[in-house]
Design a protein around this motif. Sequence first.
Motif, short mmCIF file in Angstrom:
data_model
loop_
_atom_site.label_atom_id
_atom_site.label_comp_id
_atom_site.label_asym_id
_atom_site.label_seq_id
_atom_site.Cartn_x
_atom_site.Cartn_y
_atom_site.Cartn_z
N GLN A 143 41.73 18.52 41.45
CA GLN A 143 43.04 19.60 41.82
C GLN A 143 43.93 19.47 42.83
O GLN A 143 43.10 19.06 44.08
CB GLN A 143 42.72 20.45 41.34
CG GLN A 143 41.66 21.13 40.47
CD GLN A 143 43.23 21.16 38.97
OE1 GLN A 143 44.02 20.98 38.73
NE2 GLN A 143 41.81 20.91 38.30
N ALA A 144 44.80 19.31 43.24
CA ALA A 144 46.09 19.21 44.39
C ALA A 144 47.07 19.99 44.64
O ALA A 144 47.38 20.52 43.22
CB ALA A 144 46.47 17.77 44.87
N SER A 145 47.10 20.04 46.03
CA SER A 145 48.00 21.72 46.26
C SER A 145 49.48 21.07 45.66
O SER A 145 50.41 21.74 44.96
CB SER A 145 48.03 22.20 46.99
OG SER A 145 47.75 21.28 47.92
N ALA A 146 49.97 20.27 46.08
CA ALA A 146 51.05 19.48 45.77
C ALA A 146 51.08 18.28 44.52
O ALA A 146 49.64 17.81 44.27
CB ALA A 146 51.96 18.96 46.56
N GLN A 147 52.64 17.62 44.11
CA GLN A 147 51.93 16.87 43.08
C GLN A 147 51.62 15.42 44.04
O GLN A 147 52.53 15.22 44.45
CB GLN A 147 53.42 16.16 42.35
CG GLN A 147 53.07 15.62 41.42
CD GLN A 147 54.20 15.84 41.21
OE1 GLN A 147 55.73 14.96 41.01
NE2 GLN A 147 54.85 16.15 39.73
N GLN A 148 50.39 14.41 43.76
CA GLN A 148 50.69 12.78 43.93
C GLN A 148 50.98 11.97 43.82
O GLN A 148 50.97 12.00 42.14
CB GLN A 148 49.50 13.26 44.68
CG GLN A 148 48.73 11.81 45.27
CD GLN A 148 49.13 10.97 46.07
OE1 GLN A 148 48.75 12.24 47.77
NE2 GLN A 148 50.33 10.41 46.78
N GLN A 152 51.36 12.09 39.39
CA GLN A 152 52.32 11.36 38.63
C GLN A 152 52.14 10.10 39.02
O GLN A 152 52.65 9.79 40.33
CB GLN A 152 53.82 11.39 38.41
CG GLN A 152 53.51 13.08 38.66
CD GLN A 152 53.78 13.34 36.98
OE1 GLN A 152 54.76 12.88 36.42
NE2 GLN A 152 53.09 13.67 35.87
N SER A 202 49.33 14.74 33.01
CA SER A 202 48.98 15.46 34.57
C SER A 202 50.12 16.13 35.18
O SER A 202 50.68 15.57 34.97
CB SER A 202 48.58 14.07 34.77
OG SER A 202 48.11 14.61 36.41
N LYS A 203 49.28 17.60 36.00
CA LYS A 203 51.15 18.10 36.85
C LYS A 203 50.82 17.52 38.22
O LYS A 203 51.47 17.81 38.60
CB LYS A 203 51.19 19.51 36.82
CG LYS A 203 50.29 20.11 34.88
CD LYS A 203 52.12 19.16 34.40
CE LYS A 203 51.60 19.91 33.01
NZ LYS A 203 53.08 19.43 32.26
N ASP A 204 49.93 17.36 38.57
CA ASP A 204 50.14 17.56 40.02
C ASP A 204 48.97 15.99 40.62
O ASP A 204 49.61 15.23 41.48
CB ASP A 204 48.31 18.09 40.51
CG ASP A 204 47.17 17.61 39.67
OD1 ASP A 204 47.26 16.71 38.27
OD2 ASP A 204 45.40 17.33 40.38
#
Length: 421
Positions: free
Chosen positions: A27-32, A63, A59-61
């Motif tokens: 899980q990431a707080s911002a998109q990677q 791309q 995948s939301k976080d």
Amino acid sequence: MNKMRFKALAAAVAVGGLFFAPGSVVQASAQQQVQLFHRLPDAKAAALKDLVERFNAQSKDVQVVLSAVDWRSGGAPHLMILEGDDEEEFVAGKPRFKPLHQLMKESGVPLKTLRPPAMMTRTPVNAKGQLLALPVGLSTPVLFLNRDALRQAGLNPDTTRINTWFELQETLGRLADTGHTCPYTVAEPGRVMVENLSAWHNEPVATQSGKTTVPSFNGMFQVKHVAMMASWTRARYLHVFNQQSEAEQRFANGECAVIAAPSASWTDFRRAGKVDVAVSKLPYYDDFPGAPQNTIADGPALWASAGKKPAEYKAVARFVSFWLQPDNQVAWQRETGYLPLNRAGLLASRSELLGNDLENIQVAVDQLGGKPATPQSSAQPVVEREKVRRILDEELAGVWADQKAAKEALDNAVTRARNGN
């Protein structure tokens, strides 16, 4: 292929326990973003684009973004699909890559692929057999036949035996006698006639000179085969063209009846839709003890750049894991013709649910793994280098032009390969 059959197969593979769990989700707080560079041909590039779009949709976080910038342009992309000269230059000198097995372990994501076989080219594998890169584009030379051309020559494509070179010669004679102007061609003469046929007959292409391995593909076997191919050229059975793409295009258009070409070319031939294609193993000489042995797998690999942050490598690991999921493995094989990377893909190639969609995979896998590889039939990096392949094809061109004898051409090629020119 029917979508319901495809989904049924993917479910069966997953439920059957022959594939690993996708791994932990980071899980990431911002998109990677993960940048991916490649030079795949158009049809293979379309399959990669589809894979990337499927990953991004779920995948939301993280791309994946296809990049036109490679490692030579300063800031290297996270991932690069490289082969040939590009790959050799990339891995030379100081390490520019993060070993894939290490990346996945540090990211906490399992890397459950097939054990790298001894007959696979050694670039993406270290001395311990661990993957430095993911060999996403493996293929091996096989024989493709135009069923309609065989029928026109009075042959039944379902019962005609082409196990040996002499059986192929008889078939080519029938094709020539019935007016076929290009009975046989070869997409990559050096790769087929020297690298792979030597391994197929358990004949060495390299020897030790002190502590150094040097090319030595001018032995009795190699000279015998090239000399026979020269006689086929004079008899108009064999036509060798300047480019691999030209040979494949002439087969795809129906101009040539039989071609030795990479197993992955199956999808291109079928997509062209002009030829009813059959596929079989390369022929062998039955007077060589132990033949057939195995051929060699080769092709582009997915490399991760060095110097990225841990969060970036975790994002890369997720994409690699996604690529290896059952449904994605099956789709990748079906759309590109490339060989399986794990048990899910291997199982798919045997499934009746896919009909003959992966017939090329079945033939290639059988050809590669029918027997355990030997030191003689294993991949030899000193011969597989692109420069050596070019030298070999240049010298063989003199044979096809009837300007050099087989032994002279092979002797010249070995001398040039050893001297690096």
